[in-house]
Design an enzyme around this catalytic site. Structure first.
Site, PDB file in Angstrom:
ATOM      1  N   PHE A 115       0.861  -1.178   0.000  1.00  0.00           N
ATOM      2  CA  PHE A 115       0.000   0.000   0.000  1.00  0.00           C
ATOM      3  C   PHE A 115       0.895   1.225   0.000  1.00  0.00           C
ATOM      4  CE2 PHE A 115      -4.611   0.514   1.578  1.00  0.00           C
ATOM      5  CZ  PHE A 115      -5.101  -0.309   0.585  1.00  0.00           C
ATOM      6  N   ASP A 209     -21.855  13.536  13.889  1.00  0.00           N
ATOM      7  CA  ASP A 209     -22.684  13.540  15.114  1.00  0.00           C
ATOM      8  C   ASP A 209     -21.851  13.438  16.380  1.00  0.00           C
ATOM      9  OD1 ASP A 209     -24.569  13.390  13.172  1.00  0.00           O
ATOM     10  OD2 ASP A 209     -25.568  11.586  13.925  1.00  0.00           O
ATOM     11  N   GLN A 228      -8.766  14.325   4.671  1.00  0.00           N
ATOM     12  CA  GLN A 228      -8.077  13.707   3.541  1.00  0.00           C
ATOM     13  C   GLN A 228      -8.999  13.603   2.331  1.00  0.00           C
ATOM     14  OE1 GLN A 228      -6.935   9.290   3.456  1.00  0.00           O
ATOM     15  NE2 GLN A 228      -4.944  10.281   3.401  1.00  0.00           N
ATOM     16  N   HIS A 230      -9.622  11.810  -1.321  1.00  0.00           N
ATOM     17  CA  HIS A 230      -9.238  10.665  -2.139  1.00  0.00           C
ATOM     18  C   HIS A 230      -9.272  11.086  -3.597  1.00  0.00           C
ATOM     19  CE1 HIS A 230      -9.112   6.715  -3.950  1.00  0.00           C
ATOM     20  NE2 HIS A 230      -8.754   6.226  -2.775  1.00  0.00           N
ATOM     21  N   LEU A 240     -16.083   5.832  -4.254  1.00  0.00           N
ATOM     22  CA  LEU A 240     -14.641   5.678  -4.401  1.00  0.00           C
ATOM     23  C   LEU A 240     -14.296   4.577  -5.403  1.00  0.00           C
ATOM     24  CD1 LEU A 240     -12.262   5.560  -1.377  1.00  0.00           C
ATOM     25  CD2 LEU A 240     -12.119   3.764  -3.059  1.00  0.00           C
ATOM     26  N   GLU A 243      -7.753   2.570  -5.421  1.00  0.00           N
ATOM     27  CA  GLU A 243      -6.387   2.807  -5.856  1.00  0.00           C
ATOM     28  C   GLU A 243      -5.874   1.638  -6.696  1.00  0.00           C
ATOM     29  OE1 GLU A 243      -5.362   5.071  -2.434  1.00  0.00           O
ATOM     30  OE2 GLU A 243      -3.332   4.277  -2.539  1.00  0.00           O
ATOM     31  N   ARG A 274      -1.738  10.012  -1.910  1.00  0.00           N
ATOM     32  CA  ARG A 274      -3.077  10.546  -2.162  1.00  0.00           C
ATOM     33  C   ARG A 274      -3.132  12.058  -2.244  1.00  0.00           C
ATOM     34  NH1 ARG A 274      -6.706   6.670   1.764  1.00  0.00           N
ATOM     35  NH2 ARG A 274      -6.434   4.844   0.441  1.00  0.00           N
ATOM     36  N   HIS A 338     -12.705  12.315   2.118  1.00  0.00           N
ATOM     37  CA  HIS A 338     -12.653  10.879   2.359  1.00  0.00           C
ATOM     38  C   HIS A 338     -12.533  10.508   3.826  1.00  0.00           C
ATOM     39  CE1 HIS A 338     -11.892   6.731   1.636  1.00  0.00           C
ATOM     40  NE2 HIS A 338     -10.600   6.763   1.941  1.00  0.00           N
ATOM     41  N   ARG A 373      -3.352  10.457   6.727  1.00  0.00           N
ATOM     42  CA  ARG A 373      -3.496   9.052   7.080  1.00  0.00           C
ATOM     43  C   ARG A 373      -2.966   8.166   5.966  1.00  0.00           C
ATOM     44  NH1 ARG A 373      -7.706   4.908   5.842  1.00  0.00           N
ATOM     45  NH2 ARG A 373      -8.474   6.346   4.276  1.00  0.00           N
ATOM     46  N   SER A 378      -6.589   3.231   9.089  1.00  0.00           N
ATOM     47  CA  SER A 378      -7.738   3.646   9.892  1.00  0.00           C
ATOM     48  C   SER A 378      -8.592   2.462  10.321  1.00  0.00           C
ATOM     49  CB  SER A 378      -8.576   4.690   9.176  1.00  0.00           C
ATOM     50  OG  SER A 378      -9.028   4.177   7.966  1.00  0.00           O
TER      51      SER A 378
HETATM   52  C1  FAD Z   1     -15.178   4.210   0.733  1.00  0.00           C
HETATM   53  C2  FAD Z   1     -14.213   4.079   1.866  1.00  0.00           C
HETATM   54  C3  FAD Z   1     -13.170   3.172   1.779  1.00  0.00           C
HETATM   55  C4  FAD Z   1     -12.260   3.042   2.836  1.00  0.00           C
HETATM   56  N1  FAD Z   1     -11.258   2.104   2.740  1.00  0.00           N
HETATM   57  C5  FAD Z   1     -10.408   1.953   3.775  1.00  0.00           C
HETATM   58  C6  FAD Z   1      -9.391   0.954   3.734  1.00  0.00           C
HETATM   59  O1  FAD Z   1      -9.257   0.234   2.751  1.00  0.00           O
HETATM   60  N2  FAD Z   1      -8.566   0.815   4.812  1.00  0.00           N
HETATM   61  C7  FAD Z   1      -8.698   1.590   5.920  1.00  0.00           C
HETATM   62  O2  FAD Z   1      -7.951   1.399   6.863  1.00  0.00           O
HETATM   63  N3  FAD Z   1      -9.663   2.526   5.989  1.00  0.00           N
HETATM   64  C8  FAD Z   1     -10.513   2.731   4.944  1.00  0.00           C
HETATM   65  N4  FAD Z   1     -11.487   3.697   5.032  1.00  0.00           N
HETATM   66  C9  FAD Z   1     -11.673   4.423   6.282  1.00  0.00           C
HETATM   67  C10 FAD Z   1     -12.355   3.539   7.308  1.00  0.00           C
HETATM   68  O3  FAD Z   1     -13.218   2.652   6.669  1.00  0.00           O
HETATM   69  C11 FAD Z   1     -13.167   4.334   8.317  1.00  0.00           C
HETATM   70  O4  FAD Z   1     -12.398   5.339   8.847  1.00  0.00           O
HETATM   71  C12 FAD Z   1     -13.625   3.456   9.468  1.00  0.00           C
HETATM   72  O5  FAD Z   1     -14.277   2.327   8.983  1.00  0.00           O
HETATM   73  C13 FAD Z   1     -14.527   4.195  10.424  1.00  0.00           C
HETATM   74  O6  FAD Z   1     -15.064   3.271  11.350  1.00  0.00           O
HETATM   75  P1  FAD Z   1     -15.863   3.722  12.620  1.00  0.00           P
HETATM   76  O7  FAD Z   1     -16.200   2.506  13.369  1.00  0.00           O
HETATM   77  O8  FAD Z   1     -15.110   4.779  13.320  1.00  0.00           O
HETATM   78  O9  FAD Z   1     -17.186   4.434  12.037  1.00  0.00           O
HETATM   79  P2  FAD Z   1     -18.406   3.882  11.101  1.00  0.00           P
HETATM   80  O10 FAD Z   1     -18.132   2.548  10.553  1.00  0.00           O
HETATM   81  O11 FAD Z   1     -18.721   4.989  10.160  1.00  0.00           O
HETATM   82  O12 FAD Z   1     -19.567   3.715  12.126  1.00  0.00           O
HETATM   83  C14 FAD Z   1     -20.235   4.785  12.718  1.00  0.00           C
HETATM   84  C15 FAD Z   1     -21.343   4.247  13.572  1.00  0.00           C
HETATM   85  O13 FAD Z   1     -21.874   5.276  14.370  1.00  0.00           O
HETATM   86  C16 FAD Z   1     -23.267   5.269  14.312  1.00  0.00           C
HETATM   87  N5  FAD Z   1     -23.736   6.635  14.559  1.00  0.00           N
HETATM   88  C17 FAD Z   1     -23.331   7.774  13.957  1.00  0.00           C
HETATM   89  N6  FAD Z   1     -23.986   8.828  14.462  1.00  0.00           N
HETATM   90  C18 FAD Z   1     -24.820   8.358  15.409  1.00  0.00           C
HETATM   91  C19 FAD Z   1     -25.762   8.953  16.293  1.00  0.00           C
HETATM   92  N7  FAD Z   1     -26.013  10.253  16.296  1.00  0.00           N
HETATM   93  N8  FAD Z   1     -26.443   8.155  17.158  1.00  0.00           N
HETATM   94  C20 FAD Z   1     -26.245   6.817  17.157  1.00  0.00           C
HETATM   95  N9  FAD Z   1     -25.360   6.215  16.351  1.00  0.00           N
HETATM   96  C21 FAD Z   1     -24.662   6.969  15.487  1.00  0.00           C
HETATM   97  C22 FAD Z   1     -23.601   4.717  12.954  1.00  0.00           C
HETATM   98  O14 FAD Z   1     -24.867   4.128  12.974  1.00  0.00           O
HETATM   99  C23 FAD Z   1     -22.510   3.677  12.793  1.00  0.00           C
HETATM  100  O15 FAD Z   1     -22.897   2.476  13.404  1.00  0.00           O
HETATM  101  C24 FAD Z   1     -12.397   3.844   3.980  1.00  0.00           C
HETATM  102  C25 FAD Z   1     -13.433   4.761   4.057  1.00  0.00           C
HETATM  103  C26 FAD Z   1     -14.326   4.896   3.009  1.00  0.00           C
HETATM  104  C27 FAD Z   1     -15.414   5.913   3.123  1.00  0.00           C
END
Ligand code: FAD
Ligand code: SF4
Ligand code: SF4
Ligand code: FES
Lengths: 560, 361
Positions: A115, A209, A228, A230, A240, A243, A274, A338, A373, A378
């Site tokens: 990567f 939120d 960041q 993308h 997206l 890559e 990126r 992103h 990042r 992440s």
């Molecule tokens: C398209 C895409 C591809 C990616 N690819 C990669 C990758 O290959 N490798 C990598 O390391 N990272 C990648 N990332 C980044 C990574 O996926 C995210 O940063 C990470 O998954 C975030 O996880 P999280 O658990 O913090 O949040 P999320 O998975 O976004 O979960 C948020 C949670 O909070 C809840 N929530 C939000 N607001 C409220 C509220 N007010 N009340 C109650 N519940 C709420 C939602 O319901 C959800 O369950 C990518 C991101 C994107 C967008």
């Protein structure tokens, strides 16, 4: 009244990992999430998750640490980065034992792919659906451990009582009604905030939120100006395009058919990091060498066979959302918001300055990503720091036998009145009007390139929109599955998050990682090697700073 | 303030230019308890030519009626939120481009998914769906609890066995159209069964036998009518019906090694068992054994009038002299061959402790 030892808000990778850990530690845990857990945006991650297993070539947590520090443009806290990089392998093995279906090498071990900006192939993956695999395996464990889930409950407010977080108020989306959920310890894991930008890879639910909840509860947000971008996202809906397309040999071309990466990155070309690629694309488009607001991701020379076998997912996305079959035509792409590097200020156990409140995942800023990042870091952060927050919160909850979190009736009534106000209002604007204006403002004025004058305009606009958002009118007056009400609440979060972002960006007179100022083009360690803090101050943003933790690695010029 | 010459670089040219088209759609509205009449409303919206069904619903919600309810999140066909019916068949709203419908001058009809109770407008109650998923014990059953020191060794070919099932996003589109579930709402259904196979087919899982026993019970795999609607409607290529067939095959396989199909206790399973046993004995299906062996002798008594009716029509073979293949030894040889060629349940994954020493060499 509902009461638990530990309440996790959010059920993406970070939230579920935290809940599983706390439950294993033997305390009473519940998860509150506005989406069903498997609908969380973690499921959209494609590329993979970084851990120095050394399965492909020799690798070490130390080398992972160094790459991450350098990638962060020296804004990452080195103690936090070391924690993640050293604990990552154990966390990956554990995910694998939970049942994660990762891609294997011929020897049966976990395969690892190279990567960007990593010294060794270190990214564990599952074809191009890594996030999907993780979200489902964690949900399986959530069921196995029988964790209580308040599904489709929207957290509207954290309750801080006597300087301590006493839990959360949440609206039951399906049935309607506000609930007080008391907890000795609350863990925020609500993900990112890409939706404040017009072009974004983030899901509809990524609306800042958690950042806003914590901010209003008196926790500063850290380094919010680092968003960041993308480089390859679709114009129609921001989706997206991995890559991997460039990894397989895809070209980026401008309207004249030129491979414009030749000038900013003659060696790495399309595979430069990126931020470099995003900036180069932005220049092409802004200077009129784009095609319909995009540049072209050209795969046609790869041939039908290779595209079908190696990039089937990307081809499907291009056909569905851009109306273009990449076998015949190039895909129009542009940079999209992103990943939010900043977030709720926490320590290496995910703890905030407000007792009883933790945060983990994209909502938090530990900080392991600093100003930029690295791909694959992440997801690792959500797992490692999700686990640590769950463990720490559970330990505390067990020790503190005489702590009884109480949510005052009055707090519930106040919040009910606020929601009533939105539900019954007959004048003001519809939330989407303000949301669209915000998204365009941010994309135009606080995007890949920033200047003082653009940021000033942006801040003024955000202030105006915040003012206008005090009077909102929604069509849906019912209590059952009222997504109109949700969008009003989300709008407030987006606006507050945007205000912190733009305030931090305006102040930071340097270029570092994802924050690129046309009027201050150099990194300035002397003045700016420090974290931005944005505090809540009677509704407004107050700026403050704190030092970066440096352990081993002194700042060097970041070049690849 | 510093003046700079490249201020224009902050904003993208043409970022918001799009071609528009007009889309009309008939949408089923239902207010839930407060207003339980179902009615259709037709909306016409202006959207970009690249718009999906979900984008059109967003336009309706923003510009026409903010009270329209539907679920959405990822808008890229991975989160499984937006299952609904388009012209009578389940789709992911975010995966359907609307341009072809517009070009054809067709006004689509949008309604909630089938086989699940409607909460409001296009939102269904997914709880019955998740109850069934939960019923198949959807987690890997391994004996280890201590933190692992390394990964299990699994050959890529072994993992390939569950590659399709692992794609499931739990959207419910298959369940919406499942034929059998319409008749038996308790049928586990395609999504839960595909999930079950994800574990039965996983070489790391230690619970195969118990899983198969449960899946062969009431409302299990033998309730499927093989209508293939689930395969047809699944937006992710999971092919749940194929997973159900694989569960059947795994059941026979586990059973074959026992000599008898002890796992097959449910009526549907016993029905299938008669097919195996009687073809083994005589090369043909013994129809007259089918009923008593499937539903038991007492139940069979009740079916006697029906049997007599069939007999009168000449449709019952002689129970005392069943068809038999001319060369039954050939049939048995074929069975033997089949048994040899069918691998025992795949080799288990190598346990981590067996490989720790090998690692890093
Ligand atoms: C398209 C895409 C591809 C990616 N690819 C990669 C990758 O290959 N490798 C990598 O390391 N990272 C990648 N990332 C980044 C990574 O996926 C995210 O940063 C990470 O998954 C975030 O996880 P999280 O658990 O913090 O949040 P999320 O998975 O976004 O979960 C948020 C949670 O909070 C809840 N929530 C939000 N607001 C409220 C509220 N007010 N009340 C109650 N519940 C709420 C939602 O319901 C959800 O369950 C990518 C991101 C994107 C967008
Ligand atoms: S094939 Fe079976 S599981 Fe699939 S829809 Fe038909 S009856 Fe349901
Ligand atoms: S099998 Fe397919 S249709 Fe059924 S829930 Fe899974 S992804 Fe959806
Ligand atoms: S919105 Fe996620 S699958 Fe359609």
């Amino acid at each position: 009244m509902i009461r638990h030892d530990v309440v996790v808000v959010g059920a993406g990778c970070a939230g579920m990992r935290a809940a599983i850990e706390a439950k294993r530690a033997g305390v009473d845990v519940a998860v509150v999430s506005k989406l069903h857990p498997t609908r969380s945006h973690s499921g959209a991650a494609e590329g993979g998750i970084n851990a120095a297993l050394g399965n492909a070539t020799e690798d070490s947590p130390e080398s992972h640490t160094f790459d991450t520090v350098k990638g962060s443009d020296y804004l990452g806290d080195q103690d936090a980065i070391a924690v993640m990089c050293h604990e990552a392998p154990g966390d990956i093995y554990e995910l694998e034992h939970m049942g994660a279906i990762f891609t294997r090498g011929t020897d049966g071990r976990l395969a690892q792919r190279p990567f960007g900006a990593a010294g060794a192939p270190r990214t564990v993956y599952s074809a191009d659906i890594t996030g999907h695999v993780l979200i489902h395996v964690l949900y399986e464990q959530l069921l196995k451990h029988d964790v209580t889930v308040y599904e489709e409950f929207f957290a509207t407010q954290l309750v801080v009582d006597g300087g301590r977080c006493a839990g959360v108020l949440a609206w039951d989306i399906v049935r309607g009604g506000l609930h007080a959920i008391e907890a000795k310890h609350t863990i925020l894991a609500t993900g990112g905030m890409g939706r404040m930008y017009y072009g974004t890879t983030n899901a509809y639910a990524c609306t800042a939120d958690g950042m806003s909840l914590a901010w209003r509860a008196g926790v500063p947000l850290k380094d919010m100006e680092f968003m960041q971008f993308h480089p390859t996202t679709l114009k129609s809906n921001g989706v997206l395009i991995t890559e991997g397309c460039r990894g397989e040999g895809g070209y980026l071309r401008n309207a004249d058919g030129e491979r414009f990466m030749a000038s900013p990155a003659p060696n790495a070309m399309e595979l430069a990091s990126r931020d470099v690629v995003s900036r180069a694309e932005w220049v092409e488009i802004a200077e009129g060498r784009g095609v319909d607001g995009c540049v072209l991701l050209d795969l046609t020379h790869l041939g039908a066979k290779k595209i079908k076998s190696r990039l089937p997912g990307s081809r499907e996305l291009a056909i569905d959302y851009a109306g273009v079959d990449p076998i015949d035509e190039p895909i129009p792409v542009r940079p999209g918001a992103h990943y939010q590097m900043g977030g709720v200020d926490v320590d290496i156990w995910g703890e905030t300055i407000v007792p009883g409140l933790f945060a983990a995942g994209e909502v938090a800023c530990v900080s392991v990503h600093g100003a930029n990042r690295l791909g694959g870091n992440s997801l690792m952060e959500t797992i490692t720091f999700g686990r640590r927050a769950g463990q720490a919160a559970a330990e505390r909850a067990r020790e503190e036998v005489d702590v009884h979190a109480r949510i005052d009736r009055a707090a519930v009534r106040d919040e009910e009145r606020r929601l009533e106000g939105i539900l019954t209002s007959t004048e003001g604007e519809r939330p989407w009007e303000i949301r669209d204006e915000l998204a365009r403002t941010m994309y135009d004025k606080a995007g890949v390139f920033r200047t003082e004058s653009a940021l000033l305009e942006c801040r003024e606009k955000v202030a105006e929109l915040r003012e206008r958002a005090r009077r909102l009118r929604i069509d849906d007056k019912g209590t059952r599955f009222n997504t109109d009400l949700m969008s009003a609440l989300e709008l407030h979060s987006l606006l507050e998050g945007a205000d912190c972002l733009v305030t931090g960006a305006l102040a930071r007179q340097e270029s570092r990682g994802a924050h690129s100022r046309l009027d201050y083009t150099e990194r300035d360690d002397e003045r700016w090697m420090k974290h931005t803090l944005t505090w809540y101050d009677r509704g407004e943003v107050r700026l403050d700073y704190k030092p970066v933790t440096v352990t081993k690695y002194q700042p060097l010029v970041r070049s690849y | 303030m510093a003046t700079i010459d490249n201020e224009h670089l902050t904003t993208l040219k043409g970022a918001y230019d799009v071609q528009l088209m007009e889309v009309s759609l008939r949408v089923q509205r239902f207010g839930g308890e407060e207003d339980s009449r179902r009615r259709y409303e037709t909306y016409t919206v202006e959207v970009p030519t690249t718009a999906t069904l979900l984008d059109c619903l967003d336009a309706v919600k923003d510009k026409h009626d903010g009270s329209l309810a539907y679920r959405k999140s990822c808008r890229m066909a991975v989160c499984g939120s937006c299952g609904m019916r388009l012209d009578g068949g389940a789709v992911l709203a975010c995966k359907v481009p609307m341009r072809p419908y517009v070009d054809a001058g067709h006004v689509v009809t949008v309604a909630p998914m089938g086989n699940l109770p409607v909460v409001k407008d296009l939102v269904v109650d997914m709880q019955p769906f998740w109850h069934k998923v939960r019923a198949v014990k959807p987690w890997l059953d391994t004996s280890d609890e201590a933190p692992p020191q390394t990964e299990w060794r699994v050959a890529p070919e072994q993992q390939e066995a569950i590659s399709k099932e692992s794609l499931c996003i739990m959207c419910g589109c298959c369940v919406s159209e499942c034929n059998s579930m319409e008749a038996d709402p308790d049928f586990l259904g395609p999504a839960a069964l595909a999930k079950a196979y994800r574990f039965v087919g996983d070489v790391r899982d230690l619970d195969t036998r118990d899983r198969l026993r449960d899946l062969n019970g009431a409302h299990g795999i033998w309730d499927c009518t093989r209508c293939y609607f689930c395969n047809q409607r699944c937006p992710k290529g999971v092919d749940p019906r194929d997973a159900i067939a694989k569960l059947g095959a795994e059941t026979f396989r586990e059973g074959l090694h026992d000599g008898i199909q002890t796992l097959m206790t449910d009526e549907g399973a016993r029905h299938a068992k008669v097919f195996i046993e009687s073809t083994y004995k005589g090369g043909y299906l013994r129809e007259t054994e089918l009923v008593p062996k499937t539903i038991g002798p007492l139940g069979a008594l009740k079916e006697i009038p029906f049997a007599l009716q069939l007999a009168r029509a000449g449709k019952v073979p002689n129970p005392l002299m069943p068809h038999k293949a001319k060369d039954n030894a050939e049939v048995k040889r074929l069975w033997k061959l089949l048994e040899q060629q069918t691998p025992r349940h795949q080799e288990r994954a190598l346990r981590p402790e067996d490989v720790t020493t090998a690692k890093g060499v």
